[in-house]
Design a protein around this motif. Structure first.
Motif, PDB file in Angstrom:
ATOM      1  N   THR A 103      13.911  28.374 -62.931  1.00  0.00           N
ATOM      2  CA  THR A 103      13.946  27.178 -63.783  1.00  0.00           C
ATOM      3  C   THR A 103      12.972  27.250 -64.966  1.00  0.00           C
ATOM      4  O   THR A 103      12.891  26.319 -65.754  1.00  0.00           O
ATOM      5  CB  THR A 103      13.607  25.919 -62.955  1.00  0.00           C
ATOM      6  OG1 THR A 103      12.298  26.069 -62.384  1.00  0.00           O
ATOM      7  CG2 THR A 103      14.629  25.690 -61.861  1.00  0.00           C
ATOM      8  N   LYS A 104      12.271  28.354 -65.097  1.00  0.00           N
ATOM      9  CA  LYS A 104      11.205  28.474 -66.092  1.00  0.00           C
ATOM     10  C   LYS A 104      11.650  28.164 -67.529  1.00  0.00           C
ATOM     11  O   LYS A 104      11.016  27.373 -68.226  1.00  0.00           O
ATOM     12  CB  LYS A 104      10.625  29.878 -66.014  1.00  0.00           C
ATOM     13  CG  LYS A 104       9.545  30.134 -67.014  1.00  0.00           C
ATOM     14  CD  LYS A 104       9.088  31.563 -66.905  1.00  0.00           C
ATOM     15  CE  LYS A 104       8.139  31.861 -68.019  1.00  0.00           C
ATOM     16  NZ  LYS A 104       7.738  33.226 -68.036  1.00  0.00           N
ATOM     17  N   ASP A 105      12.722  28.775 -67.985  1.00  0.00           N
ATOM     18  CA  ASP A 105      13.165  28.569 -69.364  1.00  0.00           C
ATOM     19  C   ASP A 105      13.613  27.129 -69.601  1.00  0.00           C
ATOM     20  O   ASP A 105      13.284  26.527 -70.628  1.00  0.00           O
ATOM     21  CB  ASP A 105      14.290  29.543 -69.729  1.00  0.00           C
ATOM     22  CG  ASP A 105      13.793  30.978 -69.837  1.00  0.00           C
ATOM     23  OD1 ASP A 105      12.577  31.185 -70.055  1.00  0.00           O
ATOM     24  OD2 ASP A 105      14.618  31.897 -69.704  1.00  0.00           O
ATOM     25  N   ALA A 106      14.343  26.566 -68.643  1.00  0.00           N
ATOM     26  CA  ALA A 106      14.800  25.177 -68.784  1.00  0.00           C
ATOM     27  C   ALA A 106      13.609  24.225 -68.778  1.00  0.00           C
ATOM     28  O   ALA A 106      13.574  23.249 -69.541  1.00  0.00           O
ATOM     29  CB  ALA A 106      15.770  24.822 -67.658  1.00  0.00           C
ATOM     30  N   LEU A 107      12.621  24.493 -67.937  1.00  0.00           N
ATOM     31  CA  LEU A 107      11.426  23.654 -67.886  1.00  0.00           C
ATOM     32  C   LEU A 107      10.647  23.735 -69.195  1.00  0.00           C
ATOM     33  O   LEU A 107      10.225  22.720 -69.740  1.00  0.00           O
ATOM     34  CB  LEU A 107      10.542  24.078 -66.711  1.00  0.00           C
ATOM     35  CG  LEU A 107       9.272  23.268 -66.499  1.00  0.00           C
ATOM     36  CD1 LEU A 107       9.595  21.810 -66.218  1.00  0.00           C
ATOM     37  CD2 LEU A 107       8.455  23.862 -65.360  1.00  0.00           C
ATOM     38  N   SER A 108      10.492  24.929 -69.718  1.00  0.00           N
ATOM     39  CA  SER A 108       9.796  25.109 -70.988  1.00  0.00           C
ATOM     40  C   SER A 108      10.503  24.346 -72.109  1.00  0.00           C
ATOM     41  O   SER A 108       9.871  23.641 -72.900  1.00  0.00           O
ATOM     42  CB  SER A 108       9.714  26.600 -71.333  1.00  0.00           C
ATOM     43  OG  SER A 108       9.088  26.784 -72.577  1.00  0.00           O
ATOM     44  N   ASP A 109      11.835  24.467 -72.157  1.00  0.00           N
ATOM     45  CA  ASP A 109      12.609  23.754 -73.181  1.00  0.00           C
ATOM     46  C   ASP A 109      12.465  22.245 -73.033  1.00  0.00           C
ATOM     47  O   ASP A 109      12.260  21.526 -74.015  1.00  0.00           O
ATOM     48  CB  ASP A 109      14.096  24.136 -73.109  1.00  0.00           C
ATOM     49  CG  ASP A 109      14.344  25.576 -73.520  1.00  0.00           C
ATOM     50  OD1 ASP A 109      13.445  26.199 -74.130  1.00  0.00           O
ATOM     51  OD2 ASP A 109      15.443  26.083 -73.220  1.00  0.00           O
TER      52      ASP A 109
END
Length: 132
Positions: free
Chosen positions: A97-103
């Motif tokens: 979920t890292k990229d979605a969380l960052s976005d």
């Protein structure tokens, strides 16, 4: 996009096989995990801004009694967020979920957000001492 997160997720790859990150996490579980982290982190970002703090550390209770350490650091127009957890399933979900969380956090806070994932605090400290 893989090259963008490749360096950030390097620590995670040392502990969890890359192919399991993309295939083992069902979508509803990932969405629930993402919502929990977003709801936990956003108020602390506001706290950083309101109280002119540079660094805030706190913990989040994840399902199954897993503790997730969080370190937020604010610099000019950007945020660095470190997640510290030794639970393999939680590390896997963080990677997933890292990229979605960052976005999501970048959109909500208006700041560019970089996420780092660590297995323990010593690993995080070593990362920052090498970067300095």
């Amino acid at each position: 996009e893989a090259s963008h997160s490749q360096q950030d997720i390097q620590v995670l790859e040392n502990h969890v096989p890359r192919e399991s990150v993309s295939s083992a996490s069902p979508q509803p579980q990932a969405r629930s995990f993402l919502n929990l982290l977003t709801r936990s982190v956003l108020p602390r970002i506001s706290y950083l801004d309101k109280h002119a703090k540079k660094i805030v550390r706190f913990a989040v209770d994840l399902p199954d009694n897993v503790k997730l350490g969080v370190r937020l650091e604010k610099s000019e127009g950007s945020l660095s967020i470190c997640f510290i957890c030794s639970d393999p399933e939680s590390l896997e979900m963080l990677g997933f979920t890292k990229d979605a969380l960052s976005d999501s956090l970048s959109d909500e806070s208006g700041k560019r957000t970089q996420i780092n994932i660590f297995n323990n605090y010593k690993e995080m400290d070593e990362h920052f001492s090498r970067a300095a």
